[in-house]
Design a protein around this motif. Structure first.
Motif, PDB file in Angstrom:
ATOM      1  N   SER A   1       2.341  42.586 -53.033  1.00 22.57           N
ATOM      2  CA  SER A   1       3.524  41.955 -53.611  1.00 22.57           C
ATOM      3  C   SER A   1       4.321  43.045 -54.325  1.00 22.57           C
ATOM      4  N   SER A   2       4.805  42.781 -55.513  1.00 22.87           N
ATOM      5  CA  SER A   2       5.566  43.775 -56.273  1.00 22.87           C
ATOM      6  C   SER A   2       5.597  43.377 -57.738  1.00 22.87           C
ATOM      7  N   SER A   3       5.694  44.362 -58.613  1.00 21.66           N
ATOM      8  CA  SER A   3       5.857  44.069 -60.038  1.00 21.66           C
ATOM      9  C   SER A   3       7.215  43.441 -60.316  1.00 21.66           C
ATOM     10  N   ALA A   4       8.122  43.461 -59.336  1.00 22.66           N
ATOM     11  CA  ALA A   4       9.406  42.764 -59.481  1.00 22.66           C
ATOM     12  C   ALA A   4       9.206  41.262 -59.637  1.00 22.66           C
TER      13      ALA A   4
ATOM     14  N   ILE B   1     -14.265  35.050 -48.548  1.00 28.03           N
ATOM     15  CA  ILE B   1     -13.378  36.203 -48.395  1.00 28.03           C
ATOM     16  C   ILE B   1     -12.827  36.560 -49.768  1.00 28.03           C
ATOM     17  N   ASP B   2     -12.953  37.829 -50.161  1.00 25.86           N
ATOM     18  CA  ASP B   2     -12.357  38.280 -51.417  1.00 25.86           C
ATOM     19  C   ASP B   2     -10.876  38.564 -51.202  1.00 25.86           C
ATOM     20  N   VAL B   3     -10.064  38.081 -52.116  1.00 25.55           N
ATOM     21  CA  VAL B   3      -8.609  38.223 -51.986  1.00 25.55           C
ATOM     22  C   VAL B   3      -8.086  39.087 -53.134  1.00 25.55           C
ATOM     23  N   THR B   4      -7.328  40.101 -52.785  1.00 24.25           N
ATOM     24  CA  THR B   4      -6.763  41.029 -53.766  1.00 24.25           C
ATOM     25  C   THR B   4      -5.243  40.987 -53.719  1.00 24.25           C
ATOM     26  N   LEU B   5      -4.636  40.909 -54.893  1.00 24.63           N
ATOM     27  CA  LEU B   5      -3.184  40.910 -55.042  1.00 24.63           C
ATOM     28  C   LEU B   5      -2.750  42.261 -55.599  1.00 24.63           C
ATOM     29  N   VAL B   6      -1.791  42.897 -54.927  1.00 19.64           N
ATOM     30  CA  VAL B   6      -1.313  44.224 -55.349  1.00 19.64           C
ATOM     31  C   VAL B   6       0.101  44.106 -55.904  1.00 19.64           C
ATOM     32  N   HIS B   7       0.282  44.609 -57.122  1.00 21.86           N
ATOM     33  CA  HIS B   7       1.589  44.620 -57.779  1.00 21.86           C
ATOM     34  C   HIS B   7       1.993  46.070 -58.061  1.00 21.86           C
ATOM     35  N   PRO B   8       2.585  46.756 -57.093  1.00 23.43           N
ATOM     36  CA  PRO B   8       3.028  48.126 -57.365  1.00 23.43           C
ATOM     37  C   PRO B   8       4.282  48.137 -58.238  1.00 23.43           C
ATOM     38  N   GLY B   9       4.435  49.238 -58.982  1.00 20.09           N
ATOM     39  CA  GLY B   9       5.708  49.517 -59.610  1.00 20.09           C
ATOM     40  C   GLY B   9       6.585  50.251 -58.604  1.00 20.09           C
ATOM     41  N   PHE B  10       7.406  51.166 -59.077  1.00 20.68           N
ATOM     42  CA  PHE B  10       8.252  51.918 -58.161  1.00 20.68           C
ATOM     43  C   PHE B  10       7.436  53.004 -57.461  1.00 20.68           C
ATOM     44  N   VAL B  11       7.502  53.000 -56.121  1.00 23.33           N
ATOM     45  CA  VAL B  11       6.785  53.974 -55.304  1.00 23.33           C
ATOM     46  C   VAL B  11       7.802  54.708 -54.448  1.00 23.33           C
ATOM     47  N   GLU B  12       7.642  56.010 -54.346  1.00 28.95           N
ATOM     48  CA  GLU B  12       8.597  56.840 -53.609  1.00 28.95           C
ATOM     49  C   GLU B  12       8.427  56.645 -52.106  1.00 28.95           C
ATOM     50  N   THR B  13       9.213  55.745 -51.526  1.00 28.57           N
ATOM     51  CA  THR B  13       9.150  55.406 -50.103  1.00 28.57           C
ATOM     52  C   THR B  13      10.567  55.365 -49.524  1.00 28.57           C
TER      53      THR B  13
ATOM     54  N   PRO C   1      18.035  53.675 -61.844  1.00 30.40           N
ATOM     55  CA  PRO C   1      16.862  54.392 -62.336  1.00 30.40           C
ATOM     56  C   PRO C   1      15.571  53.654 -61.991  1.00 30.40           C
ATOM     57  N   MET C   2      14.523  54.417 -61.634  1.00 30.62           N
ATOM     58  CA  MET C   2      13.223  53.844 -61.299  1.00 30.62           C
ATOM     59  C   MET C   2      12.165  54.473 -62.207  1.00 30.62           C
ATOM     60  N   PRO C   3      11.934  53.862 -63.367  1.00 32.77           N
ATOM     61  CA  PRO C   3      11.007  54.461 -64.328  1.00 32.77           C
ATOM     62  C   PRO C   3       9.579  54.545 -63.794  1.00 32.77           C
ATOM     63  N   PHE C   4       8.913  55.638 -64.141  1.00 30.21           N
ATOM     64  CA  PHE C   4       7.504  55.854 -63.801  1.00 30.21           C
ATOM     65  C   PHE C   4       7.263  55.817 -62.289  1.00 30.21           C
ATOM     66  N   LEU C   5       8.222  56.342 -61.528  1.00 27.17           N
ATOM     67  CA  LEU C   5       8.100  56.419 -60.077  1.00 27.17           C
ATOM     68  C   LEU C   5       6.856  57.215 -59.694  1.00 27.17           C
ATOM     69  N   VAL C   6       6.056  56.691 -58.767  1.00 22.39           N
ATOM     70  CA  VAL C   6       4.835  57.375 -58.321  1.00 22.39           C
ATOM     71  C   VAL C   6       4.958  57.718 -56.839  1.00 22.39           C
ATOM     72  N   THR C   7       4.180  58.677 -56.408  1.00 21.99           N
ATOM     73  CA  THR C   7       4.181  59.070 -55.002  1.00 21.99           C
ATOM     74  C   THR C   7       3.413  58.048 -54.177  1.00 21.99           C
ATOM     75  N   VAL C   8       3.675  58.069 -52.880  1.00 21.54           N
ATOM     76  CA  VAL C   8       2.924  57.207 -51.961  1.00 21.54           C
ATOM     77  C   VAL C   8       1.434  57.511 -52.049  1.00 21.54           C
TER      78      VAL C   8
ATOM     79  N   PRO D   1       2.119  51.834 -61.878  1.00 13.66           N
ATOM     80  CA  PRO D   1       1.412  52.530 -62.956  1.00 13.66           C
ATOM     81  C   PRO D   1       1.330  51.623 -64.185  1.00 13.66           C
ATOM     82  N   LYS D   2       0.200  51.601 -64.834  1.00 10.57           N
ATOM     83  CA  LYS D   2      -0.040  50.587 -65.860  1.00 10.57           C
ATOM     84  C   LYS D   2       0.888  50.702 -67.063  1.00 10.57           C
ATOM     85  N   ARG D   3       1.358  51.899 -67.370  1.00  9.07           N
ATOM     86  CA  ARG D   3       2.281  52.007 -68.515  1.00  9.07           C
ATOM     87  C   ARG D   3       3.595  51.286 -68.223  1.00  9.07           C
TER      88      ARG D   3
END
Length: 240
Positions: free
Chosen positions: A129-132, A164-176, A185-192, A213-215
């Motif tokens: 998903s997304s942190s959005a 079945i184990d289900v995992t939800l992913v909430h990324p912040g901004f990722v450089e894609t 502006p994309m604060p705390f942008l992380v690499t792929v 990123p958790k911060r």
């Protein structure tokens, strides 16, 4: 990289961004099935001893056909998605809205329907998903709504599925390539690479939620707990 034996991992959206990064990471130790629409990229991935499936996720018949004869898998990572913004809320673009909801939500439903019977007992389903989805953000009527729907869908699957184990992913901004188009502006942008390491580690630990990123994501989660009347003026400032 650590792991508990050779696994069969299926990844959608495998020809770009996080999906491609996950293919590169998982293929070092596991058998990977890479799904996407870019034939040239899929051929290059095949050179890494990766199996590929070419189809359009937004077409239900293509999804069903792609997975009809597929062997069982240990991990399914549903990562494919699009990002488009509505620049003028007063002149709401319903076609854009429909396009994003269909690609991010409905198409994910097609994959879940086709793939759940293919996941081995005690296997894993991962939905990106997304942190959005944490907060209402300017211009994100379509993208944010689609990701909020995915987060809710994943939470319900966590409640419903037994073996079945289900995992939800909430990324912040990722450089894609998707975020390369952003004009804000994309604060705390992380690499792929960093994003994929976080996802890999979380899936290995069978976490219910992976966010990074958790911060950044913890700050958004904190804001989401505040009364909306406090968030509203902040959101309007972001819009400017």
């Amino acid at each position: 990289m650590t792991g508990s034996g050779l696994k069969r991992v299926l990844i959608t959206g495998a020809t770009s961004g996080i999906g491609e990064g996950l293919v590169n990471l998982y293929s070092k130790a596991h058998h990977v099935v890479a799904c996407g629409r870019n034939e040239d990229k899929l051929k290059r991935l095949e050179a890494q001893n990766v199996q590929s499936l070419k189809f359009d996720m937004t077409e239900k018949a293509q999804v069903a056909n792609a997975f009809s004869d597929m062997e069982q898998v240990d991990i399914v990572i549903l990562n494919a998605g699009v990002c488009e913004y509505i620049d003028d809320a007063l002149h709401f673009d319903s076609e854009l809205f429909e396009r994003v909801i269909h690609a991010n939500v409905i198409a994910t439903g097609y994959c879940i329907e086709a793939l759940l019977p293919k996941i081995k007992p005690n296997g894993q389903l991962v939905i990106v998903s997304s942190s959005a989805s944490f907060l209402p953000l300017p211009r994100a009527q379509a993208y944010g709504a689609s990701k909020a729907a995915l987060s809710y869908l994943t939470r319900v699957m966590q409640v419903e599925l037994e073996n079945i184990d289900v995992t939800l992913v909430h990324p912040g901004f990722v450089e894609t390539p998707l975020t390369d188009k952003n004009d804000f502006p994309m604060p705390f942008l992380v690499t792929v690479e960093k994003a994929c390491e976080k996802i890999y580690e979380g899936v290995e630990r069978r976490k219910k939620e992976i966010h990074f990123p958790k911060r950044f994501t913890l700050l958004l989660k904190l804001f989401s707990l505040l009364p909306f009347s406090l968030w509203l003026p902040l959101a309007k400032r972001i819009k400017r």
